[in-house]
Write an enzyme that holds these catalytic residues in place. Structure first.
Site, PDB file in Angstrom:
ATOM      1  N   SER A 234       0.846  -1.195   0.000  1.00  0.00           N
ATOM      2  CA  SER A 234       0.000   0.000   0.000  1.00  0.00           C
ATOM      3  C   SER A 234       0.879   1.242   0.000  1.00  0.00           C
ATOM      4  O   SER A 234       1.753   1.389   0.849  1.00  0.00           O
ATOM      5  CB  SER A 234      -0.905  -0.011   1.240  1.00  0.00           C
ATOM      6  OG  SER A 234      -1.761   1.102   1.231  1.00  0.00           O
TER       7      SER A 234
ATOM      8  N   ASN B 246      -7.504   6.318   2.506  1.00  0.00           N
ATOM      9  CA  ASN B 246      -8.552   5.308   2.674  1.00  0.00           C
ATOM     10  C   ASN B 246      -7.968   3.894   2.688  1.00  0.00           C
ATOM     11  O   ASN B 246      -8.446   3.005   3.409  1.00  0.00           O
ATOM     12  CB  ASN B 246      -9.590   5.447   1.565  1.00  0.00           C
ATOM     13  CG  ASN B 246     -10.492   6.655   1.757  1.00  0.00           C
ATOM     14  OD1 ASN B 246     -10.794   7.032   2.896  1.00  0.00           O
ATOM     15  ND2 ASN B 246     -10.897   7.284   0.660  1.00  0.00           N
ATOM     16  N   GLU B 247      -6.946   3.694   1.852  1.00  0.00           N
ATOM     17  CA  GLU B 247      -6.290   2.389   1.816  1.00  0.00           C
ATOM     18  C   GLU B 247      -5.616   2.074   3.149  1.00  0.00           C
ATOM     19  O   GLU B 247      -5.732   0.967   3.682  1.00  0.00           O
ATOM     20  CB  GLU B 247      -5.248   2.388   0.694  1.00  0.00           C
ATOM     21  CG  GLU B 247      -5.087   1.055  -0.003  1.00  0.00           C
ATOM     22  CD  GLU B 247      -4.219   1.164  -1.232  1.00  0.00           C
ATOM     23  OE1 GLU B 247      -2.989   1.195  -1.075  1.00  0.00           O
ATOM     24  OE2 GLU B 247      -4.778   1.223  -2.345  1.00  0.00           O
ATOM     25  N   PHE B 248      -4.928   3.073   3.705  1.00  0.00           N
ATOM     26  CA  PHE B 248      -4.300   2.891   5.008  1.00  0.00           C
ATOM     27  C   PHE B 248      -5.344   2.597   6.073  1.00  0.00           C
ATOM     28  O   PHE B 248      -5.107   1.785   6.977  1.00  0.00           O
ATOM     29  CB  PHE B 248      -3.504   4.132   5.395  1.00  0.00           C
ATOM     30  CG  PHE B 248      -2.228   4.323   4.596  1.00  0.00           C
ATOM     31  CD1 PHE B 248      -1.872   3.427   3.591  1.00  0.00           C
ATOM     32  CD2 PHE B 248      -1.386   5.396   4.837  1.00  0.00           C
ATOM     33  CE1 PHE B 248      -0.720   3.600   2.859  1.00  0.00           C
ATOM     34  CE2 PHE B 248      -0.231   5.581   4.112  1.00  0.00           C
ATOM     35  CZ  PHE B 248       0.104   4.682   3.113  1.00  0.00           C
TER      36      PHE B 248
END
Length: 1744
Positions: A10, A79-81
């Protein structure tokens, strides 16, 4: 739908700077290591990608989160984190944070700015997720000190290790070592590796794992299990047909040439026991294609040696963590056992010693069993080895030879753990060849030699014992090996009849008299073959054994080789005992007053130990032992003289320590190595100044060695010789390196010092000043210790001349006031307790390399100078106790530990927030400290922060950093009665909390906000009660309430609690115990307010206490619970105790049938000054007799306080109560609860410390008692019968010295110390220490530790003449470490040798740019190394002549053009030489254009042109033109451009493959000739080598089917002419036998080529290369021999390479490649020439 990947990467996918570089390299490395990876590289941000990303995260096992500089600029990234953080909490996703180009603190600053960037979004969720990930342990941070490739390697290794935890245990770490061993071998040859280890250690598992990982890189692969059986049943072609699908109908030659040689094949031969089949099989496979890999596993190292593998990897056992994980998985189905089964599991782990087979078998035997059943398994394992394990290991024993079996059994029974030299001498005295035998046992993994001692693995040891027992039963020699278990029938009778059978077969006796089941006579008259006799007591080594000796003076057997008898009971040896075979005599603590008297035949005697024989008066007989090597008389207090041993030339060690009546210096031979005179009565050495005695002493000490080091060192120790008042001139002892006069309290002066002195110890002497000669003449001194020299007032001028002095100890020199000058290379400076008033700023430059500065308790020190930050290497600063120190201006930036306790500072400098490495800060008792700087909040989490007794401290949570262990005082004056609520919120996740002496008046209920606490210290506070909510702390293990004098009651405590310490709570009257969940350690010492009936109440609930502990113990083998409280016997008449330290109890049959354990009560009277810092415990010995009258015993140690607890000062008598489950009947009586004679059990109790040594008279056991705990009947009092025996003698256990392992020592080094060790590993070949130091000083490398320090850790050796050496063991270890390093680090270390490139490198790489090197170049070089390509890096070569040489010796030159390439004149010089070799020698040049257009290079335009013009301003016009022409020509060559590639990793893979192909092609020809260094004294040899080099400039593309590249006619003619020149040069030499062995191979080969060319009308290079590849017909070779010698020989058909000859009985490998028949005679020696009439010797020039 996205397929599940193991790893999800990520990162901010819109940040191209890392997407196409760092992330692409990371993804490629994961894939190369066989790890599936999902990297979010698609720049689209639509909903579809978000769904795929979420699905990939949910399915991943590990997520790598990359924080880059612009990570917060993308909502999608945030948002990925957030998704990763949620999966971590909900699904257990493993997250690995990576900080690329920033740090943890910068990430947190970005988090604070999110609100400004995204005011309307879910900022709080993002912030929490980012903080959660950033605070995870084990994150990786990029650094300017290391390259990206190194960072990628560490990340991938970390992730693979985390993935491996769920797979095959311990395989990953071992595979990593195998990978580096394979990387050592060039990828273009046939690589081979042997895997070696004992049976069951995991060789097959490891080979299978390597096969699974590597097979994808090969065109064909096969794994042959149980190779010996398979090869015997199927043969060579059968295995080929089964494993590789080869058609057996095809002829052998066509198979080798067409099928195998064209493929890269992975071949694994598993469990090879017989080398003949494997070598035959591998000889056939010698025709495999380049790059093939052969892996062979075997238990015998010699098998691997005969198979000629290039590298051998020894499989080590699993470590403790891995072993526990494997055992738990097999036994309990999970990776970690329950806490109550941990102790049981560790017993199995310790026994298996890392052997996976034993761990899995033991674990499976426990599967599904109850704790009670598990106990029986433990007992069975102790008595009988598992049959499955025994069968597996016994097969290896059966393969040993007869002598090897004998030696092995002798080692198992007698010599386990003994010095290997001593063992070999004893075995040699028995007629063995021990060196050969022990080496064979080591190679076959039966024994190991560690630290010069013979060690036997626990499993192998038990196998040996079982074989001894079984073998004895089989052959009827039941008394061959005798121990306490089978000694009764031999020893207990007073008379032995000669008709008795078996006595003459006794070979060894090993008696532990503490385990003897009887008391009786011992006699040896008929044991004629007894060789080894050992008698000792394991419980009390100084106690006389319960053995009676007969009056017969001939009681000792005549064949003894080893006699070890502790506490020998007689006053002398028998006169008629013969010593003619005795090798070693050990009789410590004996009652001997004299030896044997007269002269004896002592020629074989090597060692004698009579230490602590306090009655020994005379040992004059020892001077008649001509071959004696060691005399140990330490502690012989009555010994008055030592004989003249000057004529004993083999004597090496003499120990006369503490022989107080020895008044004169002993006469010893020049061969002496160790001479110990500590504590003797020697008063004066002045007599040594006269006559030749001083010269003799100098010679004596020339070979003295340190006790724990292999290197030779000259040592003279007279430590604690308090009577020594004067010395001779020490200068006469020129060879001395270590001089120790510590504790010589009357010594005031030393006249001079030897020039070679390196360590000088003068602590606690009466010296008043440091002799000036020490500063001006002793330049090699490394350490000077003058601690507690109270008369010393100042240091002399000239201290700066001591350039090698690294450690200076002056602590305790209370009159030392002024320090004007110090050595410049100091690493450690100790000034604690001195009278210094100031620390001059002029000394800061001198101390630029200091690592530790100790100024503790300098009461007059008022301040530190400005500029302390210049001490960049200082990691520990101690200022505690400097009561006048008020101001600290600045601090060194690399500090790790800072101690300021008890100083007068009012504030800390703001620069403390910059101490990124700080982990310990001690500020206790800083009563003037008012606040902490706000900058402290920026510190990384500290390990320890101590603010105890900081009474004026006003700021608390707002400036505190996060800390693992906090010992703070309350802060704000108004809140001293309680803690603020914010405190609990701030530290809600703390595991350890210390509020020691915080003046708390009560504890608020808000403490419940800290539910994660495991350790809580509330000692020395004023509260009266503990909150009831304390019971809700489900994880609390330790609660300390010491000296809470107002505490009156205790509520119900948490069930998890293991330790409660309420020492000194004098007001405590009421406790509410839950007897079903009591802590294991219950301390109420000095709590005199407790009710008297408390012990009775506890005993009444003993069954409940034990019952609740049984499930937690798993086995009834440990302490269930312990109590300590003031003795209640005077107030409680219900307690039944027996005076003294021993008691007896009666167990009737009914009691025995329900017996669970015992409650042991011990009342102790302490002396007024009792305060034993070594801890306190009790050793309880339980004895009983069985029905046959045999005695048995069990013992246990009960510790009064938990490990790590401070021993308090105890007033008045106290009682200790222990509930013990170890005496359970199935353990105590070996399963037979009715097997006790007269139902009588005796208990003896002794006070001991934590080292299990007797504590002396400071505490005395006044009463004791034992209560029986039953399942149903409750507790019944022990019988108060008068004990038969009183307390035992003082218990003394030898404190064994811990093993020193290289890996442990290496791991304990600091980073720079490790680098120094690896530099030395690359540098050394006998360099002098001073030369080495000068070399390192001339580099940019900073020596963090001295050479002497590394020698002290046994990592290097310093010889007597000052050479720094590295023994083979350390050198092999250093190579292993180097090969495990990342590629960039290995490259850096390799530069240490001063020649940055090895000879004949494959590739020379030219580039420019430090930052560029960290990124692209580091990945490129690592890829080349992985491909097996030898590289040389151009930016490390500064010499122009060296540049020319290195480039010419390289096969390929790679030029990496970047925008700044032309900014370096060095790069342009390299390019000119490269293009010169390209034009003149046809060298292959491969340009790479990295982020630059090739046209800019050709035209010198754009940004590249600006750099070029700037460089040209500093040179002349001609040079500029040559540079420009070289750039134009190089850029015109076809190469790869990064602008055309989407990923750097893909381009690097393509370039590396191209290089490898070109290298394989170019080496097809060159590999046929072995280069031989010519002798410059022989001109013809020089000319011969020149011809060979000129001949092999022929280009060749490696294609077998097509013709060679076009050659000019001139080139062909030149080649033929060269061959002719070679023939003419060597013809006469060869005919007249004037050619040495090293040239025969090349000459013979070239002659064949010449004759082959002469036979043909035209010279065809294509045919020539076919000739090289397929081998030369042997009849051509014999024809040449016939022509040269005139001898007729029948031609033999076939090809030399394939060896179709008549004499092919055995085939062995030549060199590292092709085969040659063993039927040929050995080659002539170098000086013999070549015998033309001898049988043909095939040229090994064919061998590759």
């Amino acid at each position: 739908m996205v397929d599940g990947k193991e790893v999800y990467i990520s990162f901010n996918r819109w940040e191209d700077t890392i997407r196409h570089s760092f992330v692409s390299h990371l993804s490629a490395e994961f894939q190369r290591k066989g790890v599936s990876v999902f990297a979010s590289e698609d720049s689209a941000s639509d909903d579809r990608f978000a769904e795929e990303s979420d699905a990939a995260i949910a399915k991943a096992r590990v997520s790598v989160v990359i924080f880059s500089e612009n990570f917060a600029s993308s909502k999608g990234c945030l948002n990925e984190f957030l998704k990763v953080s949620k999966c971590r909490r909900s699904k257990g996703l493993v997250v690995v944070p990576v900080f690329y180009g920033l740090t943890n603190s910068i990430v947190k600053k970005h988090c604070l700015e999110l609100k400004k960037m995204y005011p309307d979004d879910k900022v709080d969720e993002w912030r929490n997720a980012l903080w959660d990930i950033a605070d995870l342990r084990g994150g990786h941070v990029s650094s300017h000190k290391r390259s990206d490739s190194e960072l990628v390697e560490k990340i991938v290794a970390d992730v693979r290790q985390k993935l491996d935890r769920r797979g095959r245990i311990g395989v990953y770490s071992r595979l990593t070592k195998i990978e580096y061993l394979l990387c050592k071998q060039p990828g273009c040859i046939i690589r081979s590796l042997g895997i070696w280890g004992m049976a069951g250690i995991g060789k097959t598992t490891l080979a299978r794992a390597a096969y699974d990982q590597l097979s994808r890189d090969f065109e064909a692969s096969c794994f042959i299990e149980d190779f010996d059986r398979e090869f015997q049943e199927k043969g060579f072609f059968g295995l080929l047909e089964k494993q590789l699908g080869v058609n057996p109908q095809v002829t052998r030659l066509s198979i080798l040439l067409k099928t195998l040689r064209s493929k890269r094949i992975l071949l694994v031969l598993d469990d090879v026991r017989k080398p003949l089949g494997a070598t035959s099989f591998l000889c056939e496979f010698d025709w495999l294609g380049p790059g093939s890999l052969i892996i062979v596993t075997s238990q015998d190292k010699q098998v691997l040696v005969q198979c000629q593998v290039n590298e051998i990897y020894k499989v080590q056992g699993l470590n403790k963590h891995e072993s526990l994980q494997l055992f738990s998985r097999c036994a309990f189905g999970k990776d970690v056992p329950d806490q109550n089964l941990l102790e049981l599991s560790m017993k199995f782990v310790d026994y298996a010693n890392g052997n996976p087979l034993a761990l899995s078998i033991c674990g499976k035997n426990l599967k599904g069993k109850t704790p009670l059943d598990m106990k029986s398994v433990v007992l069975e394992l102790k008595r009988h080895l598992s049959d499955k394990i025994f069968v597996k290991l016994k097969s290896s024993y059966d393969a040993l030879s007869v002598s090897e079996k004998e030696i092995f059994l002798d080692i198992v029974f007698t010599f386990r753990g003994a010095n290997v030299d001593n063992v070999m001498q004893s075995l040699a005295g028995c007629g063995f060849f021990p060196r050969v035998g022990i080496e064979a046992l080591v190679d076959k993994s039966f024994v190991t030699v560690s630290e010069n001692r013979v060690q036997v693995n626990n499993l192998i040891y038990d196998v040996g014992l079982k074989i001894i027992n079984d073998q004895s039963d089989e052959i009827g020699m039941c008394y061959r090996f005798v121990d306490a278990s089978n000694s009764q029938s031999l020893i207990e009778h007073k008379e032995i009849r000669e008709s008795e059978q078996g006595y003459e077969d006794v070979k060894a006796i090993n008696l532990d008299t503490s385990n003897l089941p009887f008391k009786g006579h011992i006699a040896f008259q008929h044991m004629y073959n007894l060789r080894y006799l050992t008698i000792y007591s394991s419980i009390n080594p100084t106690k006389d054994p319960d053995l009676f000796l007969p009056g017969d003076p001939q009681f000792l057997p005549p064949e003894l080789r080893l006699l070890h008898w502790t506490c020998y009971p007689l006053h002398s040896f028998p006169q008629n005992f013969g010593f003619q075979y005795l090798v070693e005599l050990n009789m410590p603590c004996s009652k001997l007053k004299k030896l044997w008297g007269g002269t004896k035949n002592l020629e074989v005697l090597k060692r004698i130990t009579l230490s602590c024989s306090v009655q020994l008066l005379n040992v004059d007989e020892l001077q008649y032992s001509p071959n004696i090597e060691k005399i140990d008389l330490k502690g012989c207090l009555e010994l008055q003289s030592f004989p003249d041993t000057g004529q004993l030339q083999h004597l090496r060690i003499v120990d006369l320590s503490t022989c107080k009546k020895i008044k004169s210096f002993p006469k010893v031979p020049p061969s002496i190595r160790k001479l110990h005179l500590q504590g003797t009565g020697i008063r004066d050495l002045s007599s040594l100044n006269h006559s030749s005695e001083s010269q003799r002493l100098t010679r004596k000490l020339e070979n003295v060695s340190s006790s724990n080091q292999d290197h030779r060192k000259q040592v003279l120790k007279l430590k604690d010789s308090s009577h020594l008042g004067s010395l001779p001139d020490i200068v006469i002892f020129e060879s001395l390196e270590v001089l120790d006069f510590s504790g010589c309290s009357e010594l005031e002066d030393i006249q001079g010092f030897p020039q070679n002195l390196k360590r000088l110890y003068l602590a606690k002497t009466a010296i008043k000043e440091v002799p000036s000669s020490l500063c001006h003449h002793i330049s090699k001194l490394v350490k000077l210790d003058m601690e507690n020299c109270e008369r010393l007032r100042d240091l002399p001028m000239g201290m700066s001349n001591m350039k090698y002095l690294a450690v200076l100890k002056l602590s305790g020199c209370s009159n030392l006031e002024n320090i004007k000058e110090l050595p410049r290379n100091l690493k450690e400076l100790y000034l604690a307790g001195t009278a210094v008033k100031e620390f001059p700023s002029t000394l800061l430059e001198t101390l630029s390399e200091v690592v530790l500065l100790d100024l503790e308790n300098c009461k007059k020190l008022q301040g530190l100078p400005t500029g302390m930050s210049k001490l960049e290497f200082l990691v520990m600063l101690k200022l505690s106790g400097c009561s006048k120190l008020e101001i600290i201006v600045d601090l060194p930036l690399n500090l790790i530990e800072l101690y300021l306790a008890g100083t007068a500072i009012r504030e800390l400098p703001p620069s403390i927030g910059d101490l990124a490495l700080l982990d310990t800060l001690d500020l206790k008792n800083c009563n003037r400290l008012r606040h902490l700087p706000m900058e402290m909040h920026n510190l990384n989490p500290l390990k320890v922060l101590d603010l105890s007794n900081c009474s004026e401290l006003e700021v608390f949570t707002s400036s505190l950093p996060k800390v693992r262990e906090l010992r703070p005082a309350p802060t704000v004056m108004l809140l001293r009665s309680k803690l603020p609520f914010c405190f609990f919120i701030f530290y809600e996740h703390r595991v350890t909390l210390s509020l020691y002496k915080a003046r708390l008046q009560y504890i608020p209920e808000e403490i419940r906000w800290m539910p994660s606490l495991k350790t809580l210290d509330l000692s020395r506070n004023g509260f009266t009660e503990v909150p009831v909510s304390i019971k809700d702390f489900s994880k609390l293990l330790s609660l300390r309430l010491r000296y809470c004098e107002n505490l009156r009651s205790l509520p119900q405590l948490p069930r998890s609690l293991q330790l409660l310490n309420a020492h000194g709570c004098s007001s405590l009257q009421l406790i509410t115990p839950d007897f079903k969940q009591l802590p294991r350690y219950y301390t109420f010492s000095n709590c005199f307010g407790l009710p008297s009936h408390m012990v009775s109440e506890v005993l009444a609930n003993a069954p409940a206490i034990v019952e609740c502990r049984k499930p937690q113990q798993g086995l009834e083998n440990a302490l269930a619970c312990s109590f300590c409280l003031p003795s209640p016997t005077s107030r409680d008449s219900k307690l039944y105790l027996q005076p003294g330290s021993s008691t007896m109890i009666i167990l009737n049959p009914k009691t025995r049938s329900t017996l669970v354990g015992f409650a042991i009560l011990v009342e102790v009277s302490f002396s007024k000054d009792f305060h034993d810092t070594a801890g306190l415990g009790f050793r309880c010995v339980c004895r009983w007799n069985d029905k046959k009258g045999h005695a048995h015993k069990r013992d246990n140690i009960f510790h009064c306080w938990a490990p790590g607890e401070v021993v308090p000062k105890i007033n008045d008598d106290h009682m200790f109560v222990f509930f013990d489950l170890k005496m359970h009947p199935s353990i105590l009586f070996e399963g037979d609860v009715f097997g006790i004679l007269a139902d009588l059990v005796v208990f003896e109790i002794f006070p001991v410390n934590k080292q299990e040594m007797h504590v002396g008279d400071s505490c005395t056991i006044t009463k004791c008692g034992v209560y029986v705990i039953n399942d149903a009947a409750g507790s019944s009092s022990g019988n108060t019968m008068t004990p038969q025996c009183s307390s035992m003698d003082s218990l003394k256990l030898l404190d064994g010295k811990g093993k020193k392992r290289l890996r442990v020592n290496y791991a304990g080094l600091k980073q720079r110390e490790k680098a120094l060790f690896l530099y030395i590993a690359c540098l050394l070949g006998g360099e002098k220490a001073d030369l080495l130091a000068q070399f390192l000083a001339s580099t940019d490398f900073v020596i963090e530790s001295t050479l002497e320090d590394l020698a002290g850790r046994y990592l290097i050796d310093i010889s007597s003449n000052g050479e720094v050496m590295m023994p083979p063991l350390q050198r092999n270890f250093s190579r292993e470490i180097i090969h495990m390093l990342p590629a960039s680090t290995k490259e850096l270390v390799s530069m240490a040798s001063g020649s940055p490139c090895n000879r004949n490198n494959d590739v020379f790489v030219s580039f420019h740019g430090k930052d560029f090197r960290k990124q692209f170049i580091s990945d490129f070089l690592k890829k080349l190394v992985y491909k097996g390509i030898r590289i040389c890096i151009g930016d490390k070569i500064l010499s122009r002549s060296l540049i020319n040489k290195v480039i010419k010796e390289s096969s390929i030159a790679v030029v990496v053009f970047s925008e700044n390439y032309a900014s370096s004149s060095l790069c342009l010089l390299q390019l000119m030489e490269i293009m010169k070799c390209w034009e003149e020698l046809g060298q292959v040049v491969m340009p790479i254009f990295y982020k630059v257009n090739p046209s800019d290079i050709r035209n010198q335009s754009g940004h590249f042109g600006k750099g070029f013009k700037k460089t040209c301003k500093k040179t002349i016009n001609d040079e500029r033109q040559r540079w420009s022409r070289a750039l134009t020509d190089a850029a015109s060559i076809a190469g790869e451009c990064s602008l055309n590639w989407a990923s750097d990793a893909d381009m690097i893979e393509k370039v590396a493959n191209d290089i490898r192909k070109k290298l394989i092609s170019s080496k097809k020809l060159g590999k046929q000739i072995q280069r031989v260094d010519c002798d410059h004294d022989n001109p013809w040899e020089t000319e011969f080598n020149k011809c060979i080099e000129r001949f092999f400039q022929l280009p060749y593309d490696g294609n077998h089917d097509e013709s060679l590249v076009s050659l000019t006619t001139e080139k062909v003619i030149d080649m033929k002419q060269t061959l002719k020149e070679i023939y003419q040069i060597t013809k006469v030499k060869l005919k007249n036998n004037l050619v040495g062995r090293r040239h025969i191979n090349n000459i013979c080969f070239m002659h064949i080529l010449y004759e082959k060319c002469e036979e043909r009308s035209s010279f065809n290079p294509t045919s020539l290369h076919t000739l090289y590849d397929n081998g030369i017909p042997y009849q051509v070779y014999t024809k040449r021999k016939k022509h040269m010698s005139g001898e007729e020989k029948a031609p033999i058909g076939g090809c030399v390479g394939c060896f179709y000859m008549g004499q092919n009985q055995g085939i062995t490998k030549a060199g590292g490649g092709r085969t040659m028949p063993t039927a040929y005679p050995a080659a002539p020696q170098a000086n013999q020439g070549y015998n033309a009439g001898a049988q043909p010797y095939p040229p090994t020039a064919y061998a590759v």
